[in-house]
Design an enzyme around this catalytic site. Sequence first.
Site, PDB file in Angstrom:
ATOM      1  N   ARG A  34       0.701  -1.053  -0.027  1.00 16.18           N
ATOM      2  CA  ARG A  34      -0.495  -0.049   0.180  1.00 16.18           C
ATOM      3  C   ARG A  34       0.871   0.454   0.213  1.00 16.18           C
ATOM      4  O   ARG A  34       0.656   2.278  -0.774  1.00 16.18           O
ATOM      5  CB  ARG A  34      -0.901   0.078   1.108  1.00 16.18           C
ATOM      6  N   ASN A  39      -6.291  -3.132   1.694  1.00 18.05           N
ATOM      7  CA  ASN A  39      -6.273  -4.656   2.153  1.00 18.05           C
ATOM      8  C   ASN A  39      -7.738  -5.105   2.590  1.00 18.05           C
ATOM      9  O   ASN A  39      -8.152  -4.737   3.038  1.00 18.05           O
ATOM     10  CB  ASN A  39      -5.337  -4.961   3.880  1.00 18.05           C
TER      11      ASN A  39
END
Length: 96
Positions: free
Chosen positions: A24, A42
């Site tokens: 990320r 996620n």
Amino acid sequence: MLTKRKKVRKYIRFYGQVQAVGFRWRTMQAAQLYGATGWVRNEYDDSVSMEIQGTERQIDDVIAALDRGSYIVIERMEVKQLEPVEDENGFRVKYH
């Protein structure tokens, strides 16, 4: 006269070794570097989902940067085209 490149928006789901490897963070950094907007998060099944907006080139550059990332192993991606979001600014990590 230069023409404005068409912006597109995609929903992409990444599978493989994509959680707990800086995915990320790397996505946000690459999106900022290449001028793409959207979000990444996620998922509960160990995948990562993303909505990304920009030109095809910007999106391809972000994915290429992810693919070069240490510890990141993208085994497969599911991609869906979405309608662009007008006036979207920035790229962020999204939490559930």
